[in-house]
Design a protein around this motif. Structure first.
Motif, PDB file in Angstrom:
ATOM      1  N   GLN A  27     -15.686 -35.672 -55.080  1.00  0.00           N
ATOM      2  CA  GLN A  27     -15.149 -36.077 -53.782  1.00  0.00           C
ATOM      3  C   GLN A  27     -14.424 -37.418 -53.871  1.00  0.00           C
ATOM      4  O   GLN A  27     -14.467 -38.238 -52.959  1.00  0.00           O
ATOM      5  CB  GLN A  27     -16.282 -36.176 -52.721  1.00  0.00           C
ATOM      6  CG  GLN A  27     -16.852 -34.836 -52.319  1.00  0.00           C
ATOM      7  CD  GLN A  27     -15.892 -34.022 -51.453  1.00  0.00           C
ATOM      8  OE1 GLN A  27     -14.682 -34.158 -51.538  1.00  0.00           O
ATOM      9  NE2 GLN A  27     -16.443 -33.178 -50.618  1.00  0.00           N
ATOM     10  N   THR A  28     -13.739 -37.617 -55.039  1.00  0.00           N
ATOM     11  CA  THR A  28     -12.937 -38.819 -55.246  1.00  0.00           C
ATOM     12  C   THR A  28     -11.654 -38.414 -55.970  1.00  0.00           C
ATOM     13  O   THR A  28     -11.640 -37.466 -56.757  1.00  0.00           O
ATOM     14  CB  THR A  28     -13.707 -39.863 -56.085  1.00  0.00           C
ATOM     15  OG1 THR A  28     -14.949 -40.148 -55.468  1.00  0.00           O
ATOM     16  CG2 THR A  28     -12.918 -41.169 -56.205  1.00  0.00           C
ATOM     17  N   ALA A  29     -10.589 -39.115 -55.662  1.00  0.00           N
ATOM     18  CA  ALA A  29      -9.309 -38.871 -56.341  1.00  0.00           C
ATOM     19  C   ALA A  29      -8.801 -40.186 -56.920  1.00  0.00           C
ATOM     20  O   ALA A  29      -8.908 -41.239 -56.282  1.00  0.00           O
ATOM     21  CB  ALA A  29      -8.287 -38.287 -55.371  1.00  0.00           C
ATOM     22  N   ALA A  30      -8.284 -40.108 -58.162  1.00  0.00           N
ATOM     23  CA  ALA A  30      -7.740 -41.292 -58.828  1.00  0.00           C
ATOM     24  C   ALA A  30      -6.225 -41.152 -58.966  1.00  0.00           C
ATOM     25  O   ALA A  30      -5.706 -40.068 -59.248  1.00  0.00           O
ATOM     26  CB  ALA A  30      -8.376 -41.462 -60.199  1.00  0.00           C
ATOM     27  N   LEU A  31      -5.493 -42.235 -58.730  1.00  0.00           N
ATOM     28  CA  LEU A  31      -4.035 -42.234 -58.840  1.00  0.00           C
ATOM     29  C   LEU A  31      -3.629 -43.022 -60.092  1.00  0.00           C
ATOM     30  O   LEU A  31      -4.046 -44.179 -60.270  1.00  0.00           O
ATOM     31  CB  LEU A  31      -3.397 -42.860 -57.595  1.00  0.00           C
ATOM     32  CG  LEU A  31      -3.541 -42.008 -56.323  1.00  0.00           C
ATOM     33  CD1 LEU A  31      -4.818 -42.394 -55.564  1.00  0.00           C
ATOM     34  CD2 LEU A  31      -2.322 -42.161 -55.433  1.00  0.00           C
ATOM     35  N   VAL A  32      -2.878 -42.365 -60.956  1.00  0.00           N
ATOM     36  CA  VAL A  32      -2.467 -42.954 -62.246  1.00  0.00           C
ATOM     37  C   VAL A  32      -0.998 -43.351 -62.163  1.00  0.00           C
ATOM     38  O   VAL A  32      -0.146 -42.574 -61.709  1.00  0.00           O
ATOM     39  CB  VAL A  32      -2.698 -41.963 -63.403  1.00  0.00           C
ATOM     40  CG1 VAL A  32      -2.243 -42.566 -64.731  1.00  0.00           C
ATOM     41  CG2 VAL A  32      -4.170 -41.555 -63.457  1.00  0.00           C
ATOM     42  N   GLU A  33      -0.696 -44.541 -62.621  1.00  0.00           N
ATOM     43  CA  GLU A  33       0.679 -45.051 -62.675  1.00  0.00           C
ATOM     44  C   GLU A  33       1.073 -45.300 -64.140  1.00  0.00           C
ATOM     45  O   GLU A  33       0.227 -45.642 -64.961  1.00  0.00           O
ATOM     46  CB  GLU A  33       0.801 -46.352 -61.872  1.00  0.00           C
ATOM     47  CG  GLU A  33       0.596 -46.185 -60.383  1.00  0.00           C
ATOM     48  CD  GLU A  33       0.691 -47.507 -59.635  1.00  0.00           C
ATOM     49  OE1 GLU A  33       0.757 -48.570 -60.320  1.00  0.00           O
ATOM     50  OE2 GLU A  33       0.714 -47.508 -58.391  1.00  0.00           O
ATOM     51  N   ARG A  34       2.377 -45.148 -64.410  1.00  0.00           N
ATOM     52  CA  ARG A  34       2.905 -45.447 -65.744  1.00  0.00           C
ATOM     53  C   ARG A  34       3.998 -46.504 -65.585  1.00  0.00           C
ATOM     54  O   ARG A  34       5.003 -46.262 -64.901  1.00  0.00           O
ATOM     55  CB  ARG A  34       3.461 -44.196 -66.391  1.00  0.00           C
ATOM     56  CG  ARG A  34       4.088 -44.434 -67.770  1.00  0.00           C
ATOM     57  CD  ARG A  34       4.368 -43.118 -68.452  1.00  0.00           C
ATOM     58  NE  ARG A  34       3.126 -42.427 -68.786  1.00  0.00           N
ATOM     59  CZ  ARG A  34       3.087 -41.179 -69.285  1.00  0.00           C
ATOM     60  NH1 ARG A  34       4.208 -40.484 -69.468  1.00  0.00           N
ATOM     61  NH2 ARG A  34       1.926 -40.630 -69.581  1.00  0.00           N
ATOM     62  N   SER A  40       0.488 -39.455 -61.483  1.00  0.00           N
ATOM     63  CA  SER A  40      -0.250 -38.236 -61.120  1.00  0.00           C
ATOM     64  C   SER A  40      -1.520 -38.591 -60.349  1.00  0.00           C
ATOM     65  O   SER A  40      -1.942 -39.745 -60.295  1.00  0.00           O
ATOM     66  CB  SER A  40      -0.628 -37.445 -62.372  1.00  0.00           C
ATOM     67  OG  SER A  40      -1.493 -38.222 -63.195  1.00  0.00           O
ATOM     68  N   ILE A  41      -2.106 -37.523 -59.757  1.00  0.00           N
ATOM     69  CA  ILE A  41      -3.396 -37.635 -59.050  1.00  0.00           C
ATOM     70  C   ILE A  41      -4.422 -36.872 -59.872  1.00  0.00           C
ATOM     71  O   ILE A  41      -4.220 -35.705 -60.220  1.00  0.00           O
ATOM     72  CB  ILE A  41      -3.302 -37.062 -57.619  1.00  0.00           C
ATOM     73  CG1 ILE A  41      -2.295 -37.864 -56.790  1.00  0.00           C
ATOM     74  CG2 ILE A  41      -4.679 -37.066 -56.954  1.00  0.00           C
ATOM     75  CD1 ILE A  41      -2.030 -37.267 -55.425  1.00  0.00           C
ATOM     76  N   ARG A  42      -5.495 -37.520 -60.205  1.00  0.00           N
ATOM     77  CA  ARG A  42      -6.543 -36.891 -61.001  1.00  0.00           C
ATOM     78  C   ARG A  42      -7.780 -36.681 -60.109  1.00  0.00           C
ATOM     79  O   ARG A  42      -8.264 -37.611 -59.446  1.00  0.00           O
ATOM     80  CB  ARG A  42      -6.927 -37.792 -62.185  1.00  0.00           C
ATOM     81  CG  ARG A  42      -5.742 -38.243 -63.023  1.00  0.00           C
ATOM     82  CD  ARG A  42      -5.102 -37.085 -63.789  1.00  0.00           C
ATOM     83  NE  ARG A  42      -3.949 -37.538 -64.554  1.00  0.00           N
ATOM     84  CZ  ARG A  42      -4.017 -38.000 -65.792  1.00  0.00           C
ATOM     85  NH1 ARG A  42      -5.194 -38.115 -66.399  1.00  0.00           N
ATOM     86  NH2 ARG A  42      -2.911 -38.365 -66.430  1.00  0.00           N
ATOM     87  N   ASN A  43      -8.264 -35.463 -60.111  1.00  0.00           N
ATOM     88  CA  ASN A  43      -9.460 -35.132 -59.333  1.00  0.00           C
ATOM     89  C   ASN A  43     -10.707 -35.311 -60.195  1.00  0.00           C
ATOM     90  O   ASN A  43     -10.636 -35.817 -61.308  1.00  0.00           O
ATOM     91  CB  ASN A  43      -9.362 -33.695 -58.794  1.00  0.00           C
ATOM     92  CG  ASN A  43      -8.224 -33.535 -57.785  1.00  0.00           C
ATOM     93  OD1 ASN A  43      -8.084 -34.373 -56.883  1.00  0.00           O
ATOM     94  ND2 ASN A  43      -7.421 -32.493 -57.932  1.00  0.00           N
ATOM     95  N   SER A  44     -11.855 -34.885 -59.676  1.00  0.00           N
ATOM     96  CA  SER A  44     -13.128 -35.135 -60.365  1.00  0.00           C
ATOM     97  C   SER A  44     -13.156 -34.491 -61.746  1.00  0.00           C
ATOM     98  O   SER A  44     -12.627 -33.398 -61.953  1.00  0.00           O
ATOM     99  CB  SER A  44     -14.284 -34.605 -59.508  1.00  0.00           C
ATOM    100  OG  SER A  44     -14.124 -33.217 -59.276  1.00  0.00           O
ATOM    101  N   GLY A  45     -13.764 -35.205 -62.713  1.00  0.00           N
ATOM    102  CA  GLY A  45     -13.896 -34.682 -64.061  1.00  0.00           C
ATOM    103  C   GLY A  45     -13.502 -35.725 -65.108  1.00  0.00           C
ATOM    104  O   GLY A  45     -13.309 -36.903 -64.803  1.00  0.00           O
TER     105      GLY A  45
END
Length: 313
Positions: A27-34, A40-45
């Motif tokens: 129930q968390t989303a991570a936002l990755v920047e380059r 991109s948006i990374r979901n759980s895992g």
């Protein structure tokens, strides 16, 4: 020296590679920047990123969250009240990007809208209406927030007005009014109970008096019947009605004296109560009856003479 440098390089490489591995909770989303640009948006895992090149810009909580907002405003009847509005909201998965990049502080934004709506709706209502129509206020807040926050990726699940707290002086006045109303109702019930009690006592007393009067009437009827029988018995032995009546009165006089004497705590005094009282009473009664009889005979003779004189010749 060369061996030490090699070991150092391996360790550094290991930590660099390790920094490219990261996990995202449920129930968390991570936002990755380059290089500072959204990637991109990374979901759980478990996830990988290029060390140094990629970085995690931030994480967003996808659970339903609650924000409590305390608002002070004034009602239509000029009473200041404090309202506690609870807003339940959630970031929609389809708009995680908007929720992260478009809005700096969602809680501040929601708080501003809650203040705006509450201070627009409550001044239209009186204090009693605020308590009765708090759901209308909550629905107005929810409608306004949905329209405003949906573009930012936030879904308003529910809004609740959880507390309405008027000024202390107003609360004291309301408590006094409620206490007075309750005392009034209690007094009405007590008055009705007292009235029922008085009516019941009055009815019981009336019934008692009726029965008492009936008893006295029956008693007097029996006394009269007994006197009549006594006079008849005395007439049979040659005692006329006047003498019989006088004899009965004297007998009752002495019976009364005897009854009074048998009661040690009696305060009743029969007048007259001397030994000569009985004979005097008897003589007085006989004389009275004789005089009354003579007067009656004389009046009868006078009436007869008048009748003879009035007849025509």
């Amino acid at each position: 020296m060369g061996t030490f440098a090699g070991i150092f390089i391996v360790v550094i490489a290991f930590f660099i590679i390790l920094s490219g591995i990261f996990t995202v909770k449920q129930q968390t989303a991570a936002l990755v920047e380059r290089f500072g640009k959204f990637l991109s948006i990374r979901n759980s895992g478990l996830h990988f990123k290029i060390p140094i090149v990629d970085r995690i810009a931030g994480k967003i909580n996808l659970k339903i969250q609650q924000l409590d907002v305390n608002v002070e405003t004034k009602t239509k009847d000029d009473v200041f009240v404090h309202l506690k509005v609870s807003v339940q909201y959630q970031v929609t998965r389809a708009k995680i990007y908007d929720a992260f990049y478009k809005l700096e502080s969602p809680s501040a934004q929601i708080t501003s809208y809650v203040f705006d709506v509450v201070r627009a709706e409550v001044p239209k209502m009186k204090l009693d209406d605020v308590f009765e129509r708090k759901d209308d206020v909550a629905n107005a807040v929810k409608s306004e927030l949905n329209d405003a926050m949906l573009d930012y990726g936030y879904d308003i699940i529910r809004t609740l007005v959880t507390d309405i707290d008027p000024d202390n002086k107003v609360k004291d006045s309301m408590n006094r009014i409620n206490a007075s109303e309750r005392e009034k109702v209690a007094a009405e019930f007590e008055g009705e109970a007292e009235r029922i009690k008085i009516v019941a006592v009055a009815r019981a007393e009336a019934e008692s008096k009726r029965l008492q009067g009936q008893g006295i009437a029956d008693q007097r009827r029996e006394i009269a019947r007994g006197l009549e029988e006594s006079v008849e018995v005395l007439n049979k032995v040659g005692i006329n009605s006047q003498e019989a009546s006088a004899l009965i009165v004297v007998t009752q006089h002495y019976d009364t004296l005897q009854s009074i004497g048998s009661q040690t705590n009696s305060n009743l005094i029969l007048m007259p109560n001397s030994p000569e009282a009985g004979s005097n009473m008897l003589n007085d009664m006989i004389a009275s009856f004789t005089a009354a009889s003579q007067i009656g005979e004389e009046m009868k003779k006078q009436n007869d003479r008048k009748t003879i004189q009035q007849k025509p010749d």
